[in-house]
Design an enzyme around this catalytic site. Structure first.
Site, PDB file in Angstrom:
ATOM      1  N   GLN A 625     -53.125  27.387  43.526  1.00  0.00           N
ATOM      2  CA  GLN A 625     -53.608  28.759  43.346  1.00  0.00           C
ATOM      3  C   GLN A 625     -52.518  29.773  43.672  1.00  0.00           C
ATOM      4  O   GLN A 625     -52.300  30.736  42.932  1.00  0.00           O
ATOM      5  CB  GLN A 625     -54.815  29.019  44.257  1.00  0.00           C
ATOM      6  CG  GLN A 625     -56.118  28.523  43.687  1.00  0.00           C
ATOM      7  CD  GLN A 625     -56.420  29.193  42.379  1.00  0.00           C
ATOM      8  OE1 GLN A 625     -56.614  30.401  42.309  1.00  0.00           O
ATOM      9  NE2 GLN A 625     -56.426  28.432  41.322  1.00  0.00           N
ATOM     10  N   VAL A 690     -58.569  31.169  48.738  1.00  0.00           N
ATOM     11  CA  VAL A 690     -57.268  31.635  48.258  1.00  0.00           C
ATOM     12  C   VAL A 690     -57.321  31.911  46.766  1.00  0.00           C
ATOM     13  O   VAL A 690     -58.229  31.468  46.078  1.00  0.00           O
ATOM     14  CB  VAL A 690     -56.149  30.604  48.513  1.00  0.00           C
ATOM     15  CG1 VAL A 690     -55.811  30.518  49.976  1.00  0.00           C
ATOM     16  CG2 VAL A 690     -56.517  29.257  47.944  1.00  0.00           C
ATOM     17  N   GLU A 692     -56.353  35.278  44.948  1.00  0.00           N
ATOM     18  CA  GLU A 692     -55.847  36.635  44.748  1.00  0.00           C
ATOM     19  C   GLU A 692     -54.764  37.032  45.751  1.00  0.00           C
ATOM     20  O   GLU A 692     -53.845  37.775  45.426  1.00  0.00           O
ATOM     21  CB  GLU A 692     -57.033  37.597  44.778  1.00  0.00           C
ATOM     22  CG  GLU A 692     -57.836  37.432  43.501  1.00  0.00           C
ATOM     23  CD  GLU A 692     -59.285  37.829  43.601  1.00  0.00           C
ATOM     24  OE1 GLU A 692     -59.991  37.254  44.444  1.00  0.00           O
ATOM     25  OE2 GLU A 692     -59.709  38.693  42.830  1.00  0.00           O
TER      26      GLU A 692
HETATM   27 MO1  MOS Z   1     -61.305  37.749  40.371  1.00  0.00          MO
HETATM   28  S1  MOS Z   1     -60.546  39.513  39.571  1.00  0.00           S
HETATM   29  O1  MOS Z   1     -62.418  38.394  41.477  1.00  0.00           O
HETATM   30  O2  MOS Z   1     -62.043  36.999  39.054  1.00  0.00           O
END
Ligand code: MOS
Length: 728
Positions: A625, A690, A692
């Site tokens: 990720q 995790v 973003e």
């Molecule tokens: Mo993410 S922008 O919360 O899919």
């Protein structure tokens, strides 16, 4: 099981082609729909002539405003949606690509050919896609404390700058798609969505049928990045066409349409004012953000999300405002709010460090707050300073010489930059059911979804860990509104959200199995009180001795029970009015770029990132990720920008050749470290999640590194070569 780097259990399905994505669905008697988009961005439809389209062999129907059937506006309580106007609701055109007709045919080819023959004339108006953003209305105050204006005026060192992030378009490999089936009463809809339950709730209101008559299924998603969180109008059109024709309808949007009517990251313009004492103490912070919205939505990019709590200062003001443009509705894109917001504030921090003559890491360490000053509550688990110091150490930051262009290797100028980052941690409400079967397997069922991030595997790990059942014997059923409602796959929150519901469900199921062990003539522990028995490592035995423990499957078989089950349910913590703790993840990004002015070549060489995201359940998937997010950050910093033609309002780089994204060739060397401190204020396992957090802070670290290499401070993303050639 928890903390093990298991490969994803859905991997073999994906690499063998067995995984069915929405557009892979074929059902009996299915017709194909192609949507026709407006070729103007503002005005009204004057005339819609479908006669030529209807003549194409294989065309079944062409839908427009007159014949699509009744579509309602969803109530605000329906759930989340960005474009509130149902498709075809009026003749007004508010953005380029807005659907004006829908062709349905026996084949995709016939529908595509006929779509090109739909003749639309418009009374065109001047579109507003202006890049400069000034608020349409009075800005909203997001946060305020002390007297930031007075502190700013009085401060010995200050900076006052504007930062811009462009509109960015989500470009998952998988196109948005819908396969809608209507049986005269119920809708079954395969949809590319990050949130089956929300899609069901919103679509039921748009279609005007009870929730229980709409079923949404999504088993595999070719990524979403927020673009597939909330329902878009193509799904409504496919469902309405299926209802009208009494036939299943498949609609897959084109890559060009991905740039038009299915959301994007809103353009933002942010003014940041910061002031400090000469020792680096932050005396004020003002962050005023404006984002572009669509003509009918109220999209708020919330750039100031991380600003009020991230660093300590007694004087702060954060505002947010919107301005409307003839552009399709924006929506969440990976790290909405905080990611563009941190580009502005972390860039300003770098500029402040420069003005102070202070190291940017030292400046951040100096302003570490003791608590969340915005909410006046303690942090649940904050290890930001360790992210900074460990990141600096792994990167070799102490070797940095601060003068612009002062570092070189093999004739290439090196730029070293860094930035910090933070992302919200919370739980959405969740329900789950767990079954333990007489064949020794388990099933876990919940209406959440795996958007490619590893939810299938994480849920199996939770159940395997609690029961001792081998992980390969845990079947995960998700992505269907027939299951107990689960959380949206958004906000990097599923892994944390599922903990309490799954643990409650699995414990109840184990208790049920234990009860069987002592009951009935054939029960192995007949007569032993159930509270003397324990379920451990897949066996049931006496609490005081592991000897004589019996596989739970044998107990179920002895009792002639096919399976036992338990249900769990947990309220969410997201949006809580009076939280006791301030919950966030933290990170630090250290980045090296290489600059060769002779050939105007800029490369991102390496990124060191340290992430404080609570306990890590699966380090392999967590790393995956973060690495993906870092590459996306390279794209955000250097390449990504959706361009809208000022004459027509059309997104003009609406393809994968002209909308440039980072690819493998652009991927730097990545060094990812997780601190792995459990945050048990969020759930009993201490998991935060995790995704973003890996994107946050990348762009400002790159622009800081670019400044260090070139002397050019890029405040308007992306960092194009032209901006560097202009020089400092
Ligand atoms: Mo993410 S922008 O919360 O899919």
């Amino acid at each position: 099981m928890l903390g093990q780097a298991l490969p994803r259990i859905d991997g073999p399905y994906k690499v063998s082609g067995a995984a069915k994505y929405t557009s892979d669905r074929r059902v009996e008697n299915m017709a194909y729909a192609v949507a026709v988009g407006s070729t103007v961005a503002a005005g009204r439809i004057a005339r819609l002539d479908v006669s030529k389209a209807l003549e194409v062999a294989g065309v079944i129907e062409v839908f427009g405003r007159g014949n699509i059937g009744k579509l309602y506006k969803p109530s605000p309580e329906a759930g989340m949606f960005d474009e509130a106007r149902p498709p075809f609701a009026d003749d007004a055109i508010r953005y380029y690509g807005q659907y004006v007709a829908l062709v349905v045919a026996e084949t995709f080819e016939a529908a595509t050919a006929a779509a090109g023959l739909v003749e639309v004339s418009y009374r065109e108006a001047e579109p507003n896609v202006a890049l400069d953003l000034a608020p349409d209305d009075e800005p909203n105050e997001v946060s305020q404390r002390g007297d930031p204006a007075a502190a700013f005026d009085a401060a010995p060192v200050k900076i006052d700058q504007n930062y811009v992030t462009p509109a960015e378009t989500h470009n998952p490999i998988e196109l948005h798609a819908t396969v809608a089936i209507y049986d005269g009463e119920r809708f079954t809809i395969y949809e590319t969505t990050q949130a089956v339950t929300n899609t069901r709730n919103v679509l039921s209101e748009i279609l005007g049928v009870p929730r229980e008559k709409v079923r949404i299924i999504m088993k595999f998603l070719g990524s979403g990045f927020g673009g597939k969180l909330w329902p878009w109008t193509h799904g409504t059109l496919a469902a309405a066409a299926a209802r009208s024709l009494g036939r299943p309808v498949k609609l897959v949007v084109t890559r060009k349409q991905m740039f038009e009517a299915v959301g994007h990251r809103a353009r933002t313009q942010q003014r940041v004012r910061m002031s400090a004492e000469r020792d680096g103490t932050l005396t004020s912070l003002q962050h005023d953000a404006v984002n572009a919205a669509g003509m009918l939505d109220e999209y708020d990019e919330n750039c100031g999300e991380a600003t009020p709590y991230f660093y300590g200062t007694d004087n702060l003001r954060v505002t947010a405002a919107q301005t409307r443009r003839n552009i399709g509705s924006p929506t969440a894109m990976r790290g909405p709010g905080a990611v563009p917001g941190l580009f502005a504030t972390e860039s300003a921090y770098d500029e402040l460090a420069l003005a102070l003559g202070m190291d940017p890491v030292a400046l951040r360490l100096h302003n570490e707050p003791a608590q969340d000053q915005d909410l006046a509550i303690p942090f649940s688990s904050r290890h930001y300073t360790e992210c900074l110091t460990l990141g600096a150490e792994r990167f070799g930051w102490s070797q940095r010489t601060p003068e612009v262009g002062s570092m070189r290797r093999d004739g290439t100028i090196l730029g070293w930059g860094m930035a910090g980052c933070s992302w919200i941690a919370a739980r959405f409400g969740a329900e789950a059911r767990v079954e333990l079967h007489a064949d020794g397997s388990a099933r876990v069922l919940t209406g959440t979804q795996d958007i490619g991030t590893g939810t299938y595997t994480i849920l199996a790990q939770y159940v395997a860990d609690a029961t001792g059942i081998p992980v390969e014997r845990v079947v995960v059923e998700i992505g269907d509104t027939d299951l107990p409602p689960g959380p949206i796959s958004g906000g990097s929150m599923v892994t944390a959200s599922m903990v309490p519901a799954v643990l409650e469900a699995v414990r109840k199921a184990m208790k049920s199995a234990v009860g069987l062990a002592a009951k009935g003539d054939a029960a192995p522990f007949k007569g032993v009180p159930a509270d003397q028995l324990v379920f451990a490592d897949g066996r049931i035995g006496r609490k005081d001795s592991t000897a004589g423990a019996v596989p739970f499957a044998d107990i179920l078989q002895a009792a002639s029970v096919a399976f036992v089950s338990g249900s769990g349910k947990a309220e969410g913590s997201f949006g809580q009015e009076h939280p006791k703790y301030s919950l966030h993840s933290y990170g630090a990004q250290f980045i090296e770029v290489g600059w060769q002015p002779e050939i105007a070549r800029l490369r991102v060489h390496r990124i060191v990132t340290v992430v404080d995201a609570g306990r890590i359940i699966n380090p392999r998937m967590a790393r995956n990720q973060i690495e993906g997010a870092l590459v996306m950050g390279v794209g955000m910093a250097l390449f990504e920008e959706a361009h809208y033609d000022p004459r027509s309002g059309a997104p003009i780089n609406s393809n994968l050749a002209d909308y440039v994204m980072a690819t493998h060739a652009d991927a730097p060397h990545m060094d990812v470290t997780f601190l792995d401190y459990p945050d048990t204020k969020l759930n009993e396992l201490g998991v935060r999640g995790v995704g973003e957090i890996g994107l946050a802070g990348v762009a400002p670290a790159i622009t800081a590194a670019v400044y260090h290499a070139t002397g050019a401070r890029v405040r308007v993303l992306p960092v194009t070569i032209e901006k560097l050639l202009l020089g400092p």
